[in-house]
Design a protein around this motif. Structure first.
Motif, short mmCIF file in Angstrom:
data_model
loop_
_atom_site.label_atom_id
_atom_site.label_comp_id
_atom_site.label_asym_id
_atom_site.label_seq_id
_atom_site.Cartn_x
_atom_site.Cartn_y
_atom_site.Cartn_z
N ASN A 136 37.39 20.04 98.61
CA ASN A 136 37.18 21.37 99.17
C ASN A 136 36.11 22.09 98.34
O ASN A 136 36.29 22.31 97.14
CB ASN A 136 38.49 22.18 99.14
N ILE A 137 35.02 22.43 99.00
CA ILE A 137 33.85 22.98 98.31
C ILE A 137 33.58 24.41 98.76
O ILE A 137 33.58 24.71 99.95
CB ILE A 137 32.60 22.11 98.59
N LEU A 138 33.33 25.27 97.79
CA LEU A 138 32.91 26.65 98.08
C LEU A 138 31.47 26.80 97.62
O LEU A 138 31.14 26.56 96.45
CB LEU A 138 33.79 27.66 97.34
N SER A 150 32.88 25.52 102.53
CA SER A 150 32.95 26.91 102.94
C SER A 150 31.82 27.66 102.27
O SER A 150 31.47 27.37 101.12
CB SER A 150 34.28 27.55 102.52
N SER A 205 39.68 25.84 96.53
CA SER A 205 38.49 25.03 96.23
C SER A 205 38.67 24.10 95.03
O SER A 205 39.32 24.46 94.04
CB SER A 205 37.29 25.95 95.99
N ILE A 265 33.14 24.52 93.13
CA ILE A 265 32.50 25.80 93.46
C ILE A 265 31.07 25.77 92.95
O ILE A 265 30.82 25.44 91.78
CB ILE A 265 33.26 26.98 92.83
N ARG A 288 39.31 22.43 88.58
CA ARG A 288 38.17 22.91 89.36
C ARG A 288 36.87 22.68 88.59
O ARG A 288 36.82 22.87 87.37
CB ARG A 288 38.32 24.41 89.67
#
Length: 392
Positions: free
Chosen positions: A175-177, A201, A234, A237, A260
């Motif tokens: 999951n990438i921001l 995102s 995330s 990031i 993270r």
């Protein structure tokens, strides 16, 4: 007129120092006001890795203007920055333009940043400055088409993606921001998608820009109000905004112990330093990014001699052109003035002695004779210049 280049860059100063010289809108206006009387104009180049000024003046004038705009002093600048004049300044500008002075050797983004800086100052620049910039752009184009210096991906965005791949091995379930939808954000997003990322995102101050990027890459756009919830979800990031102060702070992260990885690709930094103290969070800023695409970089290094030859050739042609203009143009103008005085006087004498049609024929004939006489003089003056060069 003496050409100078002064600045702060990643080569001599860490990100905490470069932040102090960041040029925001207010500082730019102040800087432009304080350099408005410099003959020939000033180009202000401001990127995440450098703040530089170029102009035909003494370098101390530029240092003083930059320090006033950034509330620093000359001694502090001297410790962390650099000043070049004449040949060194020309060489530096060309090397910046072709990507030889970039953190990532051969960086493809720097020429666009330089063109933007040129465009912003274009209307205030002298003819000589315009010629110089066109020579730099020509050198960049030749380097890209005639050497391997631009082959292979080696932008900061690409390097960040490679580091993410090294860390996660597979990006498809990460999951990438992406915080920031500007040019750096777009490049990074493109690299992530092309390397298998499926859950990205994007958040931007302007939701319209975030939505535009999202539609281009089939990713999700979120508002800034959703920042904390998206951060919580995330794994990776990446921040790349033009903000002048940290956006991501310690309070944005939940105390969940989740691992993270954060890449802060911005200067000034977008992530508060205290974030690195959070358990299981790894924060990587611009000064910590190592080159992931080693093969491309090594190939680019091999091309450096060829690149230097192109720079030398284009710089020599530019200097030759300026020398020619400075020597020939005043003489041509003087001859043209005398010829025009003679022909205009003689035409006035016969204007009322012949009919209109005959006078028009004589006028055109006189113009052709004048051009041929001018060509003879131009050729003579160019030969004189060549003889002077050979004697030097």
């Amino acid at each position: 007129m003496r050409f100078s280049a002064i600045g702060i860059s990643h080569w001599k100063s860490e990100v905490s120092i470069r932040e102090l010289f960041f040029i925001d809108k207010q500082r730019r206006e102040f800087l432009e006001f304080n350099t408005r009387n410099i003959p020939g104009g000033v180009i202000i180049l401001d990127t995440c890795n450098r703040t530089e000024l170029y102009a035909f003046c003494d370098p101390d004038v530029l240092v003083s203007a930059l320090c006033k705009a950034t509330n620093t002093d000359a001694d502090f600048f001297s410790k962390h920055g650099y000043s070049y004049s004449e040949e060194e300044a020309y060489q530096h500008l060309f090397k910046v333009g072709v990507g030889m002075d970039s953190q990532v050797l051969g960086d493809v983004q720097i020429i666009q940043q330089l063109k933007k800086a040129y465009k912003e100052s274009k209307k205030n620049l002298s003819g000589e400055f315009h010629q110089l910039m066109q020579s730099v752009f020509k050198a960049h184009k030749r380097v890209r088409t005639e050497t391997d210096f631009g082959r292979g991906m080696a932008s900061v965005g690409f390097v960040a993606t490679q580091l993410a791949l090294d860390h996660f091995k597979d990006l498809s379930n990460v999951n990438i921001l992406l915080l920031g939808a500007g040019k750096m954000g777009k490049v990074t997003c493109k690299n992530l998608v092309s390397n298998g990322a499926e859950h990205i995102s994007v958040i931007n101050r302007t939701i319209e820009r975030a939505q535009s990027l999202a539609s281009s890459f089939d990713i999700k756009a979120h508002t800034f109000d959703e920042l904390e919830s998206v951060v919580a979800n995330s794994d990776l990031i990446i921040t790349a905004t033009g903000a002048t102060s940290p956006i991501l702070k310690k309070e944005h992260f939940p105390e969940d112990g989740k691992a993270r990885l954060i890449f802060d690709l911005s200067v000034p930094r977008n992530v508060e330093e205290s974030v690195s103290q959070i358990e299981n969070v790894t924060l990587v800023d611009m000064d910590s990014i190592h080159l992931a695409n080693k093969e491309a970089i090594e190939n680019r290094k091999k091309s450096i001699p060829a690149v230097e030859k192109i720079i030398a050739k284009e710089l020599d042609q530019y200097e030759h052109s300026i020398e020619r203009n400075n020597y020939i143009l005043p003489r041509i103008k003087e001859i043209d003035h005398h010829l025009s005085s003679i022909t205009d006087h003689e035409l006035d004498r016969i204007k009322n002695k012949v009919d209109g049609e005959a006078f028009e024929v004589i006028e055109k004939l006189t113009g052709r004779i004048k051009k041929k006489v001018m060509a003879i003089h131009i050729n003579r003056i160019e030969n004189e210049l060549e003889e002077l060069r050979n004697e030097a």
